[in-house]
Design a protein around this motif. Structure first.
Motif, PDB file in Angstrom:
ATOM      1  N   GLN A 239       0.928  -1.094  -0.078  1.00  0.00           N
ATOM      2  CA  GLN A 239       0.085  -0.154  -0.061  1.00  0.00           C
ATOM      3  C   GLN A 239       0.964   1.458  -0.037  1.00  0.00           C
ATOM      4  OE1 GLN A 239      -1.465  -2.173   3.353  1.00  0.00           O
ATOM      5  NE2 GLN A 239      -3.368  -1.152   3.024  1.00  0.00           N
ATOM      6  N   LYS A 240       0.822   1.844  -1.140  1.00  0.00           N
ATOM      7  CA  LYS A 240       1.928   3.032  -1.443  1.00  0.00           C
ATOM      8  C   LYS A 240       1.804   4.111  -0.071  1.00  0.00           C
ATOM      9  CE  LYS A 240       2.906   6.610  -4.731  1.00  0.00           C
ATOM     10  NZ  LYS A 240       2.624   7.241  -6.058  1.00  0.00           N
ATOM     11  N   ALA A 241       0.633   4.160   0.599  1.00  0.00           N
ATOM     12  CA  ALA A 241       0.733   5.137   1.677  1.00  0.00           C
ATOM     13  C   ALA A 241       1.599   4.801   3.023  1.00  0.00           C
ATOM     14  CB  ALA A 241      -0.643   5.564   2.090  1.00  0.00           C
ATOM     15  N   LEU A 242       1.749   3.559   2.869  1.00  0.00           N
ATOM     16  CA  LEU A 242       2.374   3.106   4.089  1.00  0.00           C
ATOM     17  C   LEU A 242       3.964   2.846   3.915  1.00  0.00           C
ATOM     18  CD1 LEU A 242      -0.239   0.306   5.409  1.00  0.00           C
ATOM     19  CD2 LEU A 242      -0.225   2.922   5.826  1.00  0.00           C
ATOM     20  N   ILE A 243       4.443   3.067   2.840  1.00  0.00           N
ATOM     21  CA  ILE A 243       5.804   2.806   2.359  1.00  0.00           C
ATOM     22  C   ILE A 243       6.346   4.189   1.904  1.00  0.00           C
ATOM     23  CG2 ILE A 243       5.650   0.266   2.224  1.00  0.00           C
ATOM     24  CD1 ILE A 243       5.912   0.946  -0.924  1.00  0.00           C
ATOM     25  N   GLU A 244       5.930   5.323   2.143  1.00  0.00           N
ATOM     26  CA  GLU A 244       6.566   6.250   1.447  1.00  0.00           C
ATOM     27  C   GLU A 244       7.784   6.768   1.864  1.00  0.00           C
ATOM     28  OE1 GLU A 244       3.550   9.305   2.776  1.00  0.00           O
ATOM     29  OE2 GLU A 244       2.053   8.890   1.231  1.00  0.00           O
ATOM     30  N   LYS A 245       8.288   6.474   3.341  1.00  0.00           N
ATOM     31  CA  LYS A 245       9.617   6.780   3.745  1.00  0.00           C
ATOM     32  C   LYS A 245      10.689   5.841   2.685  1.00  0.00           C
ATOM     33  CE  LYS A 245      12.523   6.010   7.864  1.00  0.00           C
ATOM     34  NZ  LYS A 245      13.359   5.053   7.191  1.00  0.00           N
ATOM     35  N   GLU A 246      10.164   4.792   2.704  1.00  0.00           N
ATOM     36  CA  GLU A 246      10.936   3.736   1.983  1.00  0.00           C
ATOM     37  C   GLU A 246      11.258   4.030   0.600  1.00  0.00           C
ATOM     38  OE1 GLU A 246      10.241   1.991   5.591  1.00  0.00           O
ATOM     39  OE2 GLU A 246       8.790   2.667   4.060  1.00  0.00           O
ATOM     40  N   LEU A 247      10.043   4.636  -0.084  1.00  0.00           N
ATOM     41  CA  LEU A 247      10.296   4.848  -1.515  1.00  0.00           C
ATOM     42  C   LEU A 247      11.096   6.287  -1.555  1.00  0.00           C
ATOM     43  CD1 LEU A 247       6.813   4.199  -2.632  1.00  0.00           C
ATOM     44  CD2 LEU A 247       8.655   3.006  -3.291  1.00  0.00           C
ATOM     45  N   ALA A 248      10.962   7.190  -0.721  1.00  0.00           N
ATOM     46  CA  ALA A 248      11.880   8.370  -0.657  1.00  0.00           C
ATOM     47  C   ALA A 248      13.288   8.166  -0.514  1.00  0.00           C
ATOM     48  CB  ALA A 248      11.208   9.341   0.429  1.00  0.00           C
ATOM     49  N   ASP A 249      13.783   7.346   0.363  1.00  0.00           N
ATOM     50  CA  ASP A 249      15.116   6.995   0.614  1.00  0.00           C
ATOM     51  C   ASP A 249      15.523   5.781  -0.213  1.00  0.00           C
ATOM     52  OD1 ASP A 249      14.169   4.628   1.882  1.00  0.00           O
ATOM     53  OD2 ASP A 249      14.701   5.457   4.062  1.00  0.00           O
ATOM     54  N   HIS A 250      14.906   5.216  -1.260  1.00  0.00           N
ATOM     55  CA  HIS A 250      15.267   4.117  -2.122  1.00  0.00           C
ATOM     56  C   HIS A 250      15.615   2.969  -1.274  1.00  0.00           C
ATOM     57  CE1 HIS A 250      15.048   7.011  -5.288  1.00  0.00           C
ATOM     58  NE2 HIS A 250      15.842   7.880  -4.527  1.00  0.00           N
ATOM     59  N   THR A 251      14.975   2.706  -0.037  1.00  0.00           N
ATOM     60  CA  THR A 251      15.285   1.444   0.479  1.00  0.00           C
ATOM     61  C   THR A 251      14.412   0.441  -0.223  1.00  0.00           C
ATOM     62  OG1 THR A 251      15.360   2.469   2.642  1.00  0.00           O
ATOM     63  CG2 THR A 251      14.944   0.057   2.655  1.00  0.00           C
ATOM     64  N   LEU A 252      13.437   0.709  -0.788  1.00  0.00           N
ATOM     65  CA  LEU A 252      12.382   0.046  -1.687  1.00  0.00           C
ATOM     66  C   LEU A 252      12.176   0.871  -2.905  1.00  0.00           C
ATOM     67  CD1 LEU A 252       9.542  -1.363   0.703  1.00  0.00           C
ATOM     68  CD2 LEU A 252      11.325  -2.600  -0.526  1.00  0.00           C
ATOM     69  N   GLU A 253      11.934   0.198  -4.000  1.00  0.00           N
ATOM     70  CA  GLU A 253      11.738   0.795  -5.407  1.00  0.00           C
ATOM     71  C   GLU A 253      10.283   0.236  -5.910  1.00  0.00           C
ATOM     72  OE1 GLU A 253      15.065   0.148  -7.737  1.00  0.00           O
ATOM     73  OE2 GLU A 253      16.081   1.757  -6.836  1.00  0.00           O
ATOM     74  N   ALA A 254       9.616   1.169  -6.661  1.00  0.00           N
ATOM     75  CA  ALA A 254       8.383   0.472  -7.480  1.00  0.00           C
ATOM     76  C   ALA A 254       8.604   0.916  -8.825  1.00  0.00           C
ATOM     77  CB  ALA A 254       7.350   1.237  -6.849  1.00  0.00           C
ATOM     78  N   PRO A 255       9.302  -0.205  -9.283  1.00  0.00           N
ATOM     79  CA  PRO A 255       9.779   0.331 -11.210  1.00  0.00           C
ATOM     80  C   PRO A 255       8.733  -0.207 -11.961  1.00  0.00           C
ATOM     81  CG  PRO A 255      10.824  -1.664 -10.309  1.00  0.00           C
ATOM     82  CD  PRO A 255      10.099  -1.115  -9.051  1.00  0.00           C
ATOM     83  N   LEU A 256       7.688  -1.039 -11.565  1.00  0.00           N
ATOM     84  CA  LEU A 256       6.658  -1.552 -12.717  1.00  0.00           C
ATOM     85  C   LEU A 256       5.817  -0.561 -13.241  1.00  0.00           C
ATOM     86  CD1 LEU A 256       6.627  -5.117 -11.263  1.00  0.00           C
ATOM     87  CD2 LEU A 256       8.223  -4.141 -12.796  1.00  0.00           C
ATOM     88  N   GLY A 257       5.460   0.618 -12.449  1.00  0.00           N
ATOM     89  CA  GLY A 257       4.494   1.716 -13.298  1.00  0.00           C
ATOM     90  C   GLY A 257       2.988   1.469 -12.799  1.00  0.00           C
ATOM     91  N   LEU A 258       2.558   0.440 -12.782  1.00  0.00           N
ATOM     92  CA  LEU A 258       1.099   0.223 -12.670  1.00  0.00           C
ATOM     93  C   LEU A 258       0.753   0.731 -11.145  1.00  0.00           C
ATOM     94  CD1 LEU A 258      -1.844  -0.138 -13.489  1.00  0.00           C
ATOM     95  CD2 LEU A 258      -1.317  -2.743 -13.344  1.00  0.00           C
ATOM     96  N   VAL A 259       0.091   1.457 -10.838  1.00  0.00           N
ATOM     97  CA  VAL A 259      -0.509   1.874  -9.514  1.00  0.00           C
ATOM     98  C   VAL A 259      -1.985   1.534  -9.631  1.00  0.00           C
ATOM     99  CG1 VAL A 259      -0.760   3.466  -7.608  1.00  0.00           C
ATOM    100  CG2 VAL A 259       1.344   3.528  -9.018  1.00  0.00           C
ATOM    101  N   LEU A 260      -2.295   0.421  -8.720  1.00  0.00           N
ATOM    102  CA  LEU A 260      -3.787   0.160  -8.679  1.00  0.00           C
ATOM    103  C   LEU A 260      -4.447   0.781  -7.453  1.00  0.00           C
ATOM    104  CD1 LEU A 260      -6.116  -1.502  -9.823  1.00  0.00           C
ATOM    105  CD2 LEU A 260      -5.716  -3.509  -8.528  1.00  0.00           C
ATOM    106  N   ASP A 261      -5.611   1.804  -7.747  1.00  0.00           N
ATOM    107  CA  ASP A 261      -6.132   2.291  -6.720  1.00  0.00           C
ATOM    108  C   ASP A 261      -7.519   1.453  -6.430  1.00  0.00           C
ATOM    109  OD1 ASP A 261      -7.577   4.170  -5.242  1.00  0.00           O
ATOM    110  OD2 ASP A 261      -7.070   5.969  -6.227  1.00  0.00           O
TER     111      ASP A 261
END
Length: 294
Positions: A239-261
């Motif tokens: 859930q994107k809202a729960l990993i904002e910190k990790e995405l910002a510091d590049h601990t995790l990446e979301a490279p596949l493009g599709l975000v399902l709302d």
């Protein structure tokens, strides 16, 4: 330093629980009214006793190991119950209000608890007790004032406030070098047993019929699945809202493009109808409303 907590003096488990929630030795020390060195010693003592690391020291902070995340998810409700039992014996301090909130563990650790300090700054006379469970809220049987629940936001006897958008995205550690959704056919999928349909829902939206949505590793909470992804054990559906910190510091990446709302199927703050709300609950709702993005 912060006001003294309701629990007995510092011990290793208590030092770890505070550090794990806040992901900071210094913030834990402030909450517990001790020095950072004292917290660090207790955490190291616990890691030595358990024979496994609970944190990974990274640039600018801490990350929980899979063992640490699992241990924290078990400890949070125990310490919440201990605080409540202590209050029952000692009584609340004069002029203070107690607000009991229940939340799924992952949402509490990843979204609610990091923001609670701002509420305490605004309302120093309100004690917020956070308990965790993924079970449906039941205000008739539980001694709670309000709670956070996943769903469509329409439950009998409850009013609700939508908190976050439920956007699903596959995430992985940078070392996984995930660049194309077709790679998922050969990757280990990481699942939360609290949200068993997330991978199937996303894979269907992505048109990937050759990927088995049930294969991979399964964890009791999303909190553990996210930590396993950070450690490079596979690809988690997050859930994107729960990993904002990790995405910002590049601990995790979301490279596949599709975000399902998932639109309205998300986390809601809920409170019972049919009885007047306390001043503490009204203040908490107003504070949450100020955090919510339309």
């Amino acid at each position: 330093m912060a006001r003294r907590d309701l629990l007995p003096p510092l011990n290793p488990a208590r030092a770890f629980e505070a550090t794990g929630r806040l992901l900071s030795i210094s913030k834990a020390a402030d909450e517990l009214c001790v020095t950072p060195a004292a917290v660090s010693r207790q955490v190291h003592a616990l890691e030595s006793f358990l024979g496994t690391p609970l944190f990974v020291r990274i640039r600018g902070g801490l990350e929980l190991t899979p063992a640490g995340a699992r241990y924290l998810s078990d400890l949070i409700p125990l310490f919440a119950a201990l605080r409540e039992a202590t209050l029952a014996i000692t009584g609340s301090a004069q002029g203070r209000n107690t607000l009991r909130i229940r939340s799924p563990a992952t949402f509490a650790v990843r979204w609610l608890i990091p923001r609670l300090a701002s509420f305490h700054q605004l309302h120093k006379n309100i004690d917020v007790q956070v308990m965790t469970s993924f079970a449906p809220l039941d205000f008739q049987r539980e001694d709670i004032d309000a709670g956070i629940q996943l769903g469509e936001g329409r439950w009998p006897g409850m009013r609700t406030l939508r908190l976050v958008r439920n956007e699903l995205i596959p995430v992985a550690a940078p070392a996984m070098r995930l660049t194309n959704k077709k790679q998922l056919a050969t990757q280990t999928l990481l699942h939360s047993m609290a949200r068993p349909d997330d991978w199937a829902t996303w894979l269907q939206a992505a048109g990937l019929r050759n990927v088995n949505p049930a294969q991979g590793m399964k964890y009791g909470t999303s909190l553990l699945a996210y930590q396993a992804a950070i450690e490079g054990h596979g690809v988690a559906i997050a859930q994107k809202a729960l990993i904002e910190k990790e995405l910002a510091d590049h601990t995790l990446e979301a490279p596949l493009g599709l975000v399902l709302d998932r639109e309205d199927y998300t986390y809601y703050f809920a409170w019972p109808t049919g009885k007047p709300s306390s001043g503490a609950l009204r203040a908490f709702r107003e504070w949450l409303s100020s955090l919510v993005t339309p």
